[in-house]
Design a protein around this motif. Structure first.
Motif, mmCIF file in Angstrom:
data_model
loop_
_atom_site.group_PDB
_atom_site.id
_atom_site.type_symbol
_atom_site.label_atom_id
_atom_site.label_comp_id
_atom_site.label_asym_id
_atom_site.label_seq_id
_atom_site.Cartn_x
_atom_site.Cartn_y
_atom_site.Cartn_z
ATOM 1 N N GLN A 1 -1.835 18.416 8.414
ATOM 2 C CA GLN A 1 -2.586 18.620 7.062
ATOM 3 C C GLN A 1 -3.502 17.583 7.169
ATOM 4 O O GLN A 1 -4.793 17.906 6.816
ATOM 5 C CB GLN A 1 -1.770 18.550 5.921
ATOM 6 C CG GLN A 1 -1.018 19.962 5.878
ATOM 7 C CD GLN A 1 -0.515 20.447 4.555
ATOM 8 O OE1 GLN A 1 -1.339 20.128 3.555
ATOM 9 N NE2 GLN A 1 0.315 21.027 4.338
ATOM 10 N N VAL B 1 -6.211 19.059 9.445
ATOM 11 C CA VAL B 1 -6.955 20.200 8.911
ATOM 12 C C VAL B 1 -7.642 19.779 7.698
ATOM 13 O O VAL B 1 -9.043 20.627 7.631
ATOM 14 C CB VAL B 1 -5.616 21.295 8.468
ATOM 15 C CG1 VAL B 1 -6.367 22.487 7.654
ATOM 16 C CG2 VAL B 1 -5.065 21.721 9.562
ATOM 17 N N GLN B 2 -7.309 19.118 6.900
ATOM 18 C CA GLN B 2 -8.122 18.585 5.719
ATOM 19 C C GLN B 2 -9.292 17.673 6.063
ATOM 20 O O GLN B 2 -9.838 17.148 5.186
ATOM 21 C CB GLN B 2 -7.462 18.065 4.722
ATOM 22 C CG GLN B 2 -6.350 19.151 4.083
ATOM 23 C CD GLN B 2 -5.439 18.441 3.047
ATOM 24 O OE1 GLN B 2 -5.866 17.751 1.898
ATOM 25 N NE2 GLN B 2 -4.304 18.864 2.926
ATOM 26 N N LYS B 3 -9.307 17.277 7.132
ATOM 27 C CA LYS B 3 -10.279 16.306 7.963
ATOM 28 C C LYS B 3 -10.157 14.753 7.231
ATOM 29 O O LYS B 3 -11.291 14.255 7.084
ATOM 30 C CB LYS B 3 -11.935 16.983 7.707
ATOM 31 C CG LYS B 3 -11.890 18.129 8.590
ATOM 32 C CD LYS B 3 -13.292 18.610 8.430
ATOM 33 C CE LYS B 3 -13.579 19.937 9.357
ATOM 34 N NZ LYS B 3 -12.588 20.552 10.018
ATOM 35 N N ILE B 4 -9.044 14.657 6.679
ATOM 36 C CA ILE B 4 -8.751 13.159 6.200
ATOM 37 C C ILE B 4 -8.852 12.364 7.318
ATOM 38 O O ILE B 4 -9.131 10.971 7.188
ATOM 39 C CB ILE B 4 -7.373 13.211 5.346
ATOM 40 C CG1 ILE B 4 -7.613 14.320 4.216
ATOM 41 C CG2 ILE B 4 -6.940 12.058 4.908
ATOM 42 C CD1 ILE B 4 -6.196 14.401 3.815
ATOM 43 N N ASP C 1 3.059 16.938 0.028
ATOM 44 C CA ASP C 1 1.849 16.582 -0.829
ATOM 45 C C ASP C 1 1.898 14.972 -1.160
ATOM 46 O O ASP C 1 0.992 14.263 -1.298
ATOM 47 C CB ASP C 1 1.892 17.282 -2.307
ATOM 48 C CG ASP C 1 1.518 18.853 -2.031
ATOM 49 O OD1 ASP C 1 0.898 19.198 -0.874
ATOM 50 O OD2 ASP C 1 1.780 19.578 -2.855
ATOM 51 N N ILE D 1 0.585 13.323 1.873
ATOM 52 C CA ILE D 1 -0.937 13.354 2.057
ATOM 53 C C ILE D 1 -1.671 12.525 0.850
ATOM 54 O O ILE D 1 -2.538 11.594 1.355
ATOM 55 C CB ILE D 1 -1.225 14.720 1.604
ATOM 56 C CG1 ILE D 1 -0.667 15.616 2.824
ATOM 57 C CG2 ILE D 1 -2.984 14.879 1.873
ATOM 58 C CD1 ILE D 1 -1.256 15.510 4.420
ATOM 59 N N GLU D 2 -1.179 12.542 -0.265
ATOM 60 C CA GLU D 2 -1.897 11.786 -1.360
ATOM 61 C C GLU D 2 -1.738 10.065 -1.021
ATOM 62 O O GLU D 2 -2.502 9.350 -1.255
ATOM 63 C CB GLU D 2 -1.406 12.012 -2.750
ATOM 64 C CG GLU D 2 -1.659 13.240 -3.263
ATOM 65 C CD GLU D 2 -3.152 13.491 -3.342
ATOM 66 O OE1 GLU D 2 -4.189 12.609 -3.540
ATOM 67 O OE2 GLU D 2 -3.582 14.540 -2.991
ATOM 68 N N LYS E 1 -3.957 9.139 1.625
ATOM 69 C CA LYS E 1 -5.336 9.101 1.271
ATOM 70 C C LYS E 1 -5.691 7.722 0.499
ATOM 71 O O LYS E 1 -6.542 6.971 0.471
ATOM 72 C CB LYS E 1 -5.904 10.330 0.465
ATOM 73 C CG LYS E 1 -6.041 11.477 1.169
ATOM 74 C CD LYS E 1 -6.690 12.540 0.152
ATOM 75 C CE LYS E 1 -5.832 13.023 -0.954
ATOM 76 N NZ LYS E 1 -6.433 14.180 -1.587
ATOM 77 N N HIS F 1 -13.390 12.945 0.294
ATOM 78 C CA HIS F 1 -12.112 13.222 -0.506
ATOM 79 C C HIS F 1 -11.617 12.222 -1.560
ATOM 80 O O HIS F 1 -12.058 11.217 -1.701
ATOM 81 C CB HIS F 1 -11.088 12.680 0.789
ATOM 82 C CG HIS F 1 -11.119 13.423 1.966
ATOM 83 N ND1 HIS F 1 -10.808 14.789 2.039
ATOM 84 C CD2 HIS F 1 -11.712 13.166 3.295
ATOM 85 C CE1 HIS F 1 -11.176 15.212 3.208
ATOM 86 N NE2 HIS F 1 -11.523 14.367 3.969
#
Length: 318
Positions: A68, A71-74, A212, A215-216, A219, A232
């Motif tokens: 992810q 996919v989310q380009k993070i 989740d 991911i958070e 970031k 983002h």
């Protein structure tokens, strides 16, 4: 800034993106089995971060987290370099097993050897080819067997820089955990790479809430390093609960296991956590909390045997 990064004889310059295919051995059928190493570089100077998962081939939730991020380009940094390895133990992932085909746990054979076992050779090349370029790393794991881990970061005690990074990541829990001989985390530390180890969920399972959280946290981690792309947004971190000591609660009886408390719950001494019963409706044993604490791991198995770990409970908080 690493002006040139060369991994397995492939050079990636600032501003470039490249997927490098690591291949150390083939399947016994002579089929190629390649491990993608996805490298994204900004033109701007900055650190190099590694997001890795799948040291244990059955810990699929970690792979989903790194997937992810891609996919989310993070993983496209505002500055510096981000390296993603969604699956390190590709052999275990194919077979949905924890170990390498040689029966070894990859996370116990570091730093490895160029001429050792298959797992040992993989460990050697990861340390030789990738880690020298890496300043920071987050390695994603899940609980073994049917043991579900609450989202948590694990760091060694008495390391203020890692503690700061854990604060930034903001997982619900941070568990102080000493280095283990032969582990990836230990070898990275010896090589000067600052690593957070994330645990969440269980093997052969994917859980969106765990994903989740990861991911958070990732970031926020990148934002702290000024690497998160402007498009983002990161949610504000909740205060992580630091656990200095914890205990495993083990089954005193074999039988059908009925867990009554959710992961992450704070329980009081003597509170009923679960029952273990026979299949025939005659016997039911109660499992009670030995002391106050947070449940950071819960066994989801329907059947347990005497001695099985069924809960991991905090004992002392910072």
């Amino acid at each position: 800034m690493h002006k040139e990064i060369t991994i397995f004889n492939e050079t990636i310059l600032p501003g470039e993106s490249k997927t490098i295919h690591m291949q150390i051995a083939k399947l016994h059928t002579m089929t190629d089995l390649q491990i993608p190493i996805i490298v994204e570089r900004s033109k701007l100077d900055g650190p190099t971060v590694l997001f890795s998962a799948g040291l244990h081939g059955d810990e699929i939730n970690g792979t989903e987290i790194v997937r992810q991020l891609i996919v989310q380009k993070i993983n496209k940094p505002k500055r510096g370099t981000i390296i993603c390895m969604p699956i390190i133990n590709i052999f275990g992932f194919v077979n949905q097993t924890r170990e390498f085909p040689d029966g070894r746990d990859l996370n116990r054979v570091f730093p490895g050897s160029k001429t050792g076992s298959l797992a040992s050779r993989f460990a050697h090349y990861i340390l030789q080819e990738i880690i020298p370029h890496v300043d920071y790393a987050i390695d994603f794991h899940a609980g073994g067997a049917q043991r579900f881990n609450a989202p948590q970061i694990r760091i060694v005690p008495n390391n203020q820089e890692l503690k700061k990074l854990s604060d930034v990541f903001g997982a619900p829990f941070t568990l102080y955990s000493n280095h283990i001989s032969g582990s990836f985390r230990t070898s990275c530390d010896h090589m000067g790479t600052k690593m957070l180890l994330f645990e969440g969920g269980k093997s052969l399972d994917m859980n969106q809430k765990v994903t989740d959280e990861a991911i958070e946290g990732s970031k926020r981690f990148l934002k702290h390093l000024k690497m998160l792309a402007t498009k983002h947004q990161s949610m504000e971190a909740h205060a992580t609960i630091y656990i200095t000591k914890s205990d495993w609660i083990r089954a005193n009886f074999s039988g059908m296991f009925h867990g009554l408390k959710a992961i992450g719950t704070f329980v009081k001494k003597g509170e009923l956590l679960a029952t273990i019963s026979d299949p025939f409706g005659k016997i039911e044993h109660k499992v009670k909390a030995p002391h106050d604490g947070y449940l950071i791991n819960v066994n989801d198995a329907p059947i347990v045997y005497q001695g099985d770990a069924i809960f991991h409970i905090s004992k002392e908080l910072e």
